[in-house]
Design a protein around this motif. Structure first.
Motif, PDB file in Angstrom:
ATOM      1  N   LEU A  86       0.860  -1.182   0.000  1.00 46.92           N
ATOM      2  CA  LEU A  86       0.000   0.000   0.000  1.00 46.92           C
ATOM      3  C   LEU A  86       0.892   1.225   0.000  1.00 46.92           C
ATOM      4  CD1 LEU A  86      -2.922   1.041   0.147  1.00 46.92           C
ATOM      5  CD2 LEU A  86      -2.660   1.135   2.629  1.00 46.92           C
ATOM      6  N   SER A  87       0.941   1.899  -1.135  1.00 47.06           N
ATOM      7  CA  SER A  87       1.795   3.063  -1.318  1.00 47.06           C
ATOM      8  C   SER A  87       0.917   4.317  -1.378  1.00 47.06           C
ATOM      9  CB  SER A  87       2.635   2.883  -2.591  1.00 47.06           C
ATOM     10  OG  SER A  87       3.539   3.944  -2.781  1.00 47.06           O
ATOM     11  N   SER A  88       1.223   5.243  -2.242  1.00 49.62           N
ATOM     12  CA  SER A  88       0.462   6.492  -2.367  1.00 49.62           C
ATOM     13  C   SER A  88       0.604   7.013  -3.788  1.00 49.62           C
ATOM     14  CB  SER A  88       0.987   7.544  -1.388  1.00 49.62           C
ATOM     15  OG  SER A  88       0.466   8.840  -1.691  1.00 49.62           O
ATOM     16  N   ASN A  89      -0.477   7.607  -4.323  1.00 54.37           N
ATOM     17  CA  ASN A  89      -0.344   8.145  -5.667  1.00 54.37           C
ATOM     18  C   ASN A  89       0.364   9.493  -5.676  1.00 54.37           C
ATOM     19  OD1 ASN A  89      -2.288  10.114  -5.054  1.00 54.37           O
ATOM     20  ND2 ASN A  89      -3.651   9.574  -6.732  1.00 54.37           N
ATOM     21  N   ALA A  90       0.837   9.938  -4.506  1.00 54.06           N
ATOM     22  CA  ALA A  90       1.737  11.094  -4.499  1.00 54.06           C
ATOM     23  C   ALA A  90       2.985  10.797  -5.318  1.00 54.06           C
ATOM     24  CB  ALA A  90       2.122  11.456  -3.068  1.00 54.06           C
ATOM     25  N   VAL A  91       3.333   9.515  -5.432  1.00 45.69           N
ATOM     26  CA  VAL A  91       4.499   9.121  -6.228  1.00 45.69           C
ATOM     27  C   VAL A  91       4.358   9.595  -7.671  1.00 45.69           C
ATOM     28  CG1 VAL A  91       5.728   7.114  -7.163  1.00 45.69           C
ATOM     29  CG2 VAL A  91       5.067   7.153  -4.761  1.00 45.69           C
ATOM     30  N   THR A  92       3.120   9.674  -8.156  1.00 44.60           N
ATOM     31  CA  THR A  92       2.891  10.078  -9.544  1.00 44.60           C
ATOM     32  C   THR A  92       2.311  11.474  -9.681  1.00 44.60           C
ATOM     33  OG1 THR A  92       0.709   9.019  -9.512  1.00 44.60           O
ATOM     34  CG2 THR A  92       2.557   7.710 -10.314  1.00 44.60           C
ATOM     35  N   THR A  93       1.874  12.105  -8.594  1.00 48.32           N
ATOM     36  CA  THR A  93       1.201  13.399  -8.716  1.00 48.32           C
ATOM     37  C   THR A  93       2.024  14.588  -8.255  1.00 48.32           C
ATOM     38  OG1 THR A  93       0.100  13.082  -6.587  1.00 48.32           O
ATOM     39  CG2 THR A  93      -1.106  12.395  -8.556  1.00 48.32           C
ATOM     40  N   ALA A  95       5.682  16.777  -8.313  1.00 46.32           N
ATOM     41  CA  ALA A  95       6.682  17.026  -9.351  1.00 46.32           C
ATOM     42  C   ALA A  95       8.041  16.414  -9.021  1.00 46.32           C
ATOM     43  CB  ALA A  95       6.830  18.526  -9.577  1.00 46.32           C
ATOM     44  N   ASP A  96       8.346  16.234  -7.754  1.00 49.67           N
ATOM     45  CA  ASP A  96       9.672  15.786  -7.337  1.00 49.67           C
ATOM     46  C   ASP A  96       9.562  14.622  -6.366  1.00 49.67           C
ATOM     47  OD1 ASP A  96       8.414  17.322  -5.478  1.00 49.67           O
ATOM     48  OD2 ASP A  96      10.157  18.543  -4.942  1.00 49.67           O
ATOM     49  N   VAL A 145     -15.142  24.563   9.350  1.00 51.99           N
ATOM     50  CA  VAL A 145     -13.909  23.916   8.905  1.00 51.99           C
ATOM     51  C   VAL A 145     -12.975  25.014   8.421  1.00 51.99           C
ATOM     52  CG1 VAL A 145     -12.861  22.330   7.250  1.00 51.99           C
ATOM     53  CG2 VAL A 145     -15.101  21.797   8.240  1.00 51.99           C
ATOM     54  N   ASP A 146     -11.787  25.065   8.986  1.00 56.25           N
ATOM     55  CA  ASP A 146     -10.803  26.089   8.642  1.00 56.25           C
ATOM     56  C   ASP A 146      -9.759  25.484   7.713  1.00 56.25           C
ATOM     57  OD1 ASP A 146     -12.132  27.808  10.373  1.00 56.25           O
ATOM     58  OD2 ASP A 146     -10.840  27.281  12.076  1.00 56.25           O
ATOM     59  N   LEU A 147      -9.640  26.060   6.520  1.00 59.14           N
ATOM     60  CA  LEU A 147      -8.759  25.505   5.500  1.00 59.14           C
ATOM     61  C   LEU A 147      -7.933  26.597   4.835  1.00 59.14           C
ATOM     62  CD1 LEU A 147     -11.423  23.209   3.800  1.00 59.14           C
ATOM     63  CD2 LEU A 147      -9.535  22.435   5.246  1.00 59.14           C
ATOM     64  N   PRO A 148      -6.659  26.315   4.545  1.00 60.10           N
ATOM     65  CA  PRO A 148      -5.842  27.319   3.858  1.00 60.10           C
ATOM     66  C   PRO A 148      -6.130  27.379   2.362  1.00 60.10           C
ATOM     67  CG  PRO A 148      -4.544  25.366   4.315  1.00 60.10           C
ATOM     68  CD  PRO A 148      -5.881  25.148   4.962  1.00 60.10           C
ATOM     69  N   TYR A 149      -6.555  26.263   1.777  1.00 53.89           N
ATOM     70  CA  TYR A 149      -6.843  26.209   0.342  1.00 53.89           C
ATOM     71  C   TYR A 149      -8.140  25.419   0.123  1.00 53.89           C
ATOM     72  CZ  TYR A 149      -2.009  27.740   0.032  1.00 53.89           C
ATOM     73  OH  TYR A 149      -0.833  28.448   0.186  1.00 53.89           O
ATOM     74  N   TYR A 234       1.185  21.421  -2.068  1.00 52.71           N
ATOM     75  CA  TYR A 234       0.378  20.540  -2.908  1.00 52.71           C
ATOM     76  C   TYR A 234      -1.037  21.077  -3.043  1.00 52.71           C
ATOM     77  CZ  TYR A 234      -1.631  16.030  -4.410  1.00 52.71           C
ATOM     78  OH  TYR A 234      -2.263  15.036  -5.082  1.00 52.71           O
ATOM     79  N   TRP A 235      -1.666  21.433  -1.921  1.00 54.06           N
ATOM     80  CA  TRP A 235      -3.009  22.010  -1.971  1.00 54.06           C
ATOM     81  C   TRP A 235      -3.025  23.310  -2.767  1.00 54.06           C
ATOM     82  CZ3 TRP A 235      -3.968  21.245   3.962  1.00 54.06           C
ATOM     83  CH2 TRP A 235      -4.432  19.951   4.186  1.00 54.06           C
ATOM     84  N   GLN A 236      -2.011  24.112  -2.574  1.00 55.44           N
ATOM     85  CA  GLN A 236      -1.942  25.381  -3.308  1.00 55.44           C
ATOM     86  C   GLN A 236      -1.918  25.130  -4.814  1.00 55.44           C
ATOM     87  OE1 GLN A 236       1.727  27.652  -2.957  1.00 55.44           O
ATOM     88  NE2 GLN A 236       0.581  29.575  -2.998  1.00 55.44           N
TER      89      GLN A 236
END
Length: 316
Positions: A86-93, A95-96, A145-149, A234-236
């Motif tokens: 079980l990994s994460s698709n952050a690996v592909t989404t 940039a680095d 809900v307090d969110l920056p983005y 990432y959210w930005q």
């Protein structure tokens, strides 16, 4: 066969165990704090690997980069033939992925496991829908809900759907060695998730935009340091460039009408998963796969994961 399932207290593993035991498959439940009917396996302590792996043919493994190479060695010694990680698709989404703290540990774990002799199948889910539980305190205290983005569009996926995919990768030999990016059916903004909770509760939940520093202070109990900064960046990016992220996540897969059986009523946030495999590794592989869910009638409680060989243009 015997399947070793790590992370027994996690939502994905718990769902996977229900599917495996329901199908009559022999399982060995592993935990760093095992119950009487469980096996000790601490992914941070390689000394616990050998005993847990003895007599096991397949493993469902949570990615843990620091000891992944040790686990691959222990699995080889035990004769394990297949590891589903079980990994994460952050690996592909991101940039680095080699250095980004959201992706680097997962990529390192994948690489270390693939260096061993066992066949490795990689599941790369997007953001878990249950991440919204982090908003629980604000919703209870002030219905906000307090969110920056808040407009960041993410690829939320239900852990129950990930568990179903994991089950089929362990029981369908044709899926071995695949790398699967798992997302929800659409990119959904953080604000839209809050609004969905509002509708489910029947109460108004306000979404407030806060600064990055305010968010880091409020979230420092569960997200800190470089990871917090990477997540904010990432959210930005997802808020500033939603169209690019939409293409990057690859939501041009099967539609809801084509996947009527996937997802179950208890999945609260995103009831449908689109499973879109990543391209095969350079220099080999059987070609892209397209996945759909069907109900053959024999097991109405557990849909079958059907596999089609197809072309890249059809997948996309």
């Amino acid at each position: 066969m015997t399947v070793l399932v790590t992370g027994a207290r996690g939502a994905v593993s718990a769902g996977l165990l229900r599917h495996l035991t329901g199908a009559g498959i022999n399982v060995r439940i592993a935990s760093s704090t095992p119950q009487p009917d469980q096996t000790l396996l601490n992914l941070h302590d390689p000394a616990t690997f050998a005993t847990a792996l003895r007599g096991v043919s397949q493993v469902f493994l949570y990615a843990n980069a620091p000891t992944a190479a040790d686990f691959a060695t222990a699995a080889a010694t035990a004769g394990v033939g297949h590891i589903v990680v079980l990994s994460s698709n952050a690996v592909t989404t991101v940039a680095d992925p080699d250095v980004n703290p959201m992706a680097a540990p997962f990529l390192a774990a994948e690489t270390a496991l693939r260096a061993g002799p066992a066949t490795v199948t990689v599941l790369r889910p997007g953001s878990f829908s249950s991440n919204a539980r982090q908003w629980m305190h604000g919703i209870r205290a002030k219905r906000a809900v307090d969110l920056p983005y808040p407009a960041a569009r993410v690829d939320a996926v239900d852990e129950g759907d990930v568990a179903e995919v994991a089950y089929h990768t362990l029981t369908d030999s044709g899926l071995r060695g695949a790398t699967l990016n798992l997302t929800g059916p659409d990119a959904i903004s953080l604000a839209e998730q809050a609004h969905a909770l509002s509708a489910a509760l029947g109460e108004t939940i306000t979404v407030n935009r806060i600064t990055r520093e305010q968010w880091k202070q409020s979230a420092n109990q569960y997200v800190t340091g470089d990871y917090a900064e990477a997540l904010l960046n990432y959210w930005q990016a997802l808020e500033l460039h939603p169209a690019d992220q939409h293409r990057r996540f690859g939501y041009r897969g099967p539609t809801r009408d084509q996947l009527p059986h996937l997802g179950s009523p208890q999945h609260r946030h995103v009831p449908l998963t689109t499973a879109r495999p990543a391209p095969p590794p350079t220099g080999g592989g059987a070609g892209p796969l397209r996945y759909r869910w069907t109900d053959p009638g024999q097991r109405p409680d557990l849909p079958t994961f059907a596999r089609d060989r197809t072309t890249q243009s059809t997948v996309l």
